[in-house]
Design a protein around this motif. Structure first.
Motif, PDB file in Angstrom:
ATOM      1  N   GLU A 197      -3.704  -5.175  -5.855  1.00 39.81           N
ATOM      2  CA  GLU A 197      -3.977  -3.933  -6.576  1.00 39.81           C
ATOM      3  C   GLU A 197      -5.239  -4.048  -7.423  1.00 39.81           C
ATOM      4  O   GLU A 197      -6.009  -3.093  -7.551  1.00 39.81           O
ATOM      5  CB  GLU A 197      -2.795  -3.572  -7.486  1.00 39.81           C
ATOM      6  N   ARG A 219     -12.254   0.807  -5.337  1.00 40.63           N
ATOM      7  CA  ARG A 219     -12.295   2.263  -5.516  1.00 40.63           C
ATOM      8  C   ARG A 219     -13.418   2.671  -6.468  1.00 40.63           C
ATOM      9  O   ARG A 219     -14.142   3.635  -6.219  1.00 40.63           O
ATOM     10  CB  ARG A 219     -10.943   2.757  -6.041  1.00 40.63           C
ATOM     11  N   ILE A 221      -9.827   4.788  -0.435  1.00 40.60           N
ATOM     12  CA  ILE A 221      -8.648   3.953  -0.204  1.00 40.60           C
ATOM     13  C   ILE A 221      -7.445   4.697  -0.764  1.00 40.60           C
ATOM     14  O   ILE A 221      -7.336   4.898  -1.980  1.00 40.60           O
ATOM     15  CB  ILE A 221      -8.793   2.579  -0.873  1.00 40.60           C
ATOM     16  N   GLU A 222      -6.559   5.104   0.109  1.00 44.11           N
ATOM     17  CA  GLU A 222      -5.344   5.802  -0.304  1.00 44.11           C
ATOM     18  C   GLU A 222      -4.216   4.806  -0.532  1.00 44.11           C
ATOM     19  O   GLU A 222      -4.129   3.783   0.144  1.00 44.11           O
ATOM     20  CB  GLU A 222      -4.900   6.797   0.773  1.00 44.11           C
ATOM     21  N   THR A 223      -3.353   5.126  -1.473  1.00 44.38           N
ATOM     22  CA  THR A 223      -2.131   4.344  -1.674  1.00 44.38           C
ATOM     23  C   THR A 223      -1.038   4.901  -0.774  1.00 44.38           C
ATOM     24  O   THR A 223      -0.798   6.110  -0.756  1.00 44.38           O
ATOM     25  CB  THR A 223      -1.668   4.422  -3.137  1.00 44.38           C
ATOM     26  N   LEU A 257      -9.012  -3.656   5.452  1.00 40.88           N
ATOM     27  CA  LEU A 257      -8.697  -2.234   5.580  1.00 40.88           C
ATOM     28  C   LEU A 257      -9.577  -1.559   6.625  1.00 40.88           C
ATOM     29  O   LEU A 257      -9.118  -0.703   7.392  1.00 40.88           O
ATOM     30  CB  LEU A 257      -8.860  -1.540   4.231  1.00 40.88           C
ATOM     31  N   LYS A 270       0.550  -4.633   1.696  1.00 43.60           N
ATOM     32  CA  LYS A 270      -0.056  -5.572   0.750  1.00 43.60           C
ATOM     33  C   LYS A 270       0.050  -7.010   1.242  1.00 43.60           C
ATOM     34  O   LYS A 270      -0.883  -7.793   1.111  1.00 43.60           O
ATOM     35  CB  LYS A 270       0.634  -5.463  -0.619  1.00 43.60           C
ATOM     36  N   TYR A 319      -1.985   0.116   1.507  1.00 49.68           N
ATOM     37  CA  TYR A 319      -3.180   0.948   1.353  1.00 49.68           C
ATOM     38  C   TYR A 319      -3.727   1.340   2.713  1.00 49.68           C
ATOM     39  O   TYR A 319      -3.476   0.687   3.720  1.00 49.68           O
ATOM     40  CB  TYR A 319      -4.244   0.207   0.555  1.00 49.68           C
ATOM     41  N   ARG A 320      -4.533   2.428   2.689  1.00 48.39           N
ATOM     42  CA  ARG A 320      -5.122   2.945   3.914  1.00 48.39           C
ATOM     43  C   ARG A 320      -6.550   3.397   3.609  1.00 48.39           C
ATOM     44  O   ARG A 320      -6.780   4.131   2.643  1.00 48.39           O
ATOM     45  CB  ARG A 320      -4.286   4.114   4.427  1.00 48.39           C
ATOM     46  N   VAL A 369      -8.201  -3.670  -5.098  1.00 51.13           N
ATOM     47  CA  VAL A 369      -8.290  -2.301  -4.593  1.00 51.13           C
ATOM     48  C   VAL A 369      -8.859  -1.383  -5.678  1.00 51.13           C
ATOM     49  O   VAL A 369      -9.714  -0.526  -5.405  1.00 51.13           O
ATOM     50  CB  VAL A 369      -6.919  -1.803  -4.103  1.00 51.13           C
TER      51      VAL A 369
END
Length: 231
Positions: free
Chosen positions: A191, A198, A210-212, A161, A171, A218-219, A194
């Motif tokens: 997931e 987080r 980490i944005e969904t 990322l 993903k 993810y970003r 991630v």
């Protein structure tokens, strides 16, 4: 971080791949020069560990073809050959470093770390997003200078990322970058890691999150507003 090992000697390939995986790397293995070149050309590898004496196509030719295609992936050559002429030919063919058999695992991993610190063309040695710093060669993650302890797979996901900050990373691409090609598990394993990342970033009060990206992946982004916690 994923490595490609091109080695036709079965016992050595098994020993090297197991040792590198124990260091936290994902490792794909090719058993001849032709398949090794095809794997390397597909991209996605942080470095290639390449034997010279291979069936189908020798390591010199593999290096030459990679460089002819302007592929910058770092290449560490392994060989049972001795002599300065073999070393010179390997380096002239496009290899970045040279290691003669027999060698110790300690020396191999140290040489790889040195290659990864230098990185391929266009690959920064240390990745930064907000106050997060990810050092792939040292396999070290810090937030505001304080170390954040991560498992090997957590580190791999975060590195993937961090190499593309502010971009949506699917993903499937994360899975390809962090897990061996032989992995046959559920895509949703991403997931799990991630979620763990987080929690650790939130505990470290990192100024990134980490944005969904729904339907994609993810970003990793800097916090949009001061004080906003990762979700």
């Amino acid at each position: 971080m994923k490595l490609l090992l091109v080695e036709d000697e079965e016992r050595l390939a098994r020993s090297l791949s197991q040792g590198l995986r124990a260091e936290g790397y994902a490792v794909d293995v090719a058993r001849d020069g032709v398949s090794g070149l095809a794997h390397a050309a597909s991209g996605g590898y942080a470095a290639v560990v390449l034997d010279l004496m291979l069936p189908g196509m020798n390591g010199f030719r593999v290096c030459e073809e990679l460089r002819r295609a302007e592929n910058p992936v770092p290449v560490l050559v392994l060989t049972a050959k001795n002599g300065e002429y073999d070393e010179a030919e390997a380096l002239d063919s496009g290899a970045d470093d040279f290691l003669s058999k027999p060698f110790s695992h300690v020396v191999l991993t140290a040489r790889l770390r040195a290659l990864l610190r230098r990185g391929g063309a266009g690959r920064p040695a240390v990745l930064e997003v907000g106050d997060l710093r990810v050092d792939p060669a040292a396999r070290r993650c810090t937030v505001a200078g304080e170390q954040v302890r991560l498992t090997a797979k957590e580190f791999g996901v975060l590195e993937c990322l961090a190499r593309r900050p502010d971009q949506a990373v699917p993903k499937g691409e994360i899975l390809d970058a962090v897990w061996d090609s032989a992995f046959r598990g559920d895509l949703n394993i991403v997931e799990v890691y991630v979620s763990a990342l987080r929690r650790k970033l939130a505990r470290a009060a990192a100024r990134c999150e980490i944005e969904t990206v729904r339907g994609v992946g993810y970003r990793l982004v800097p916090l949009r507003r001061p004080g906003r916690l990762a979700h």
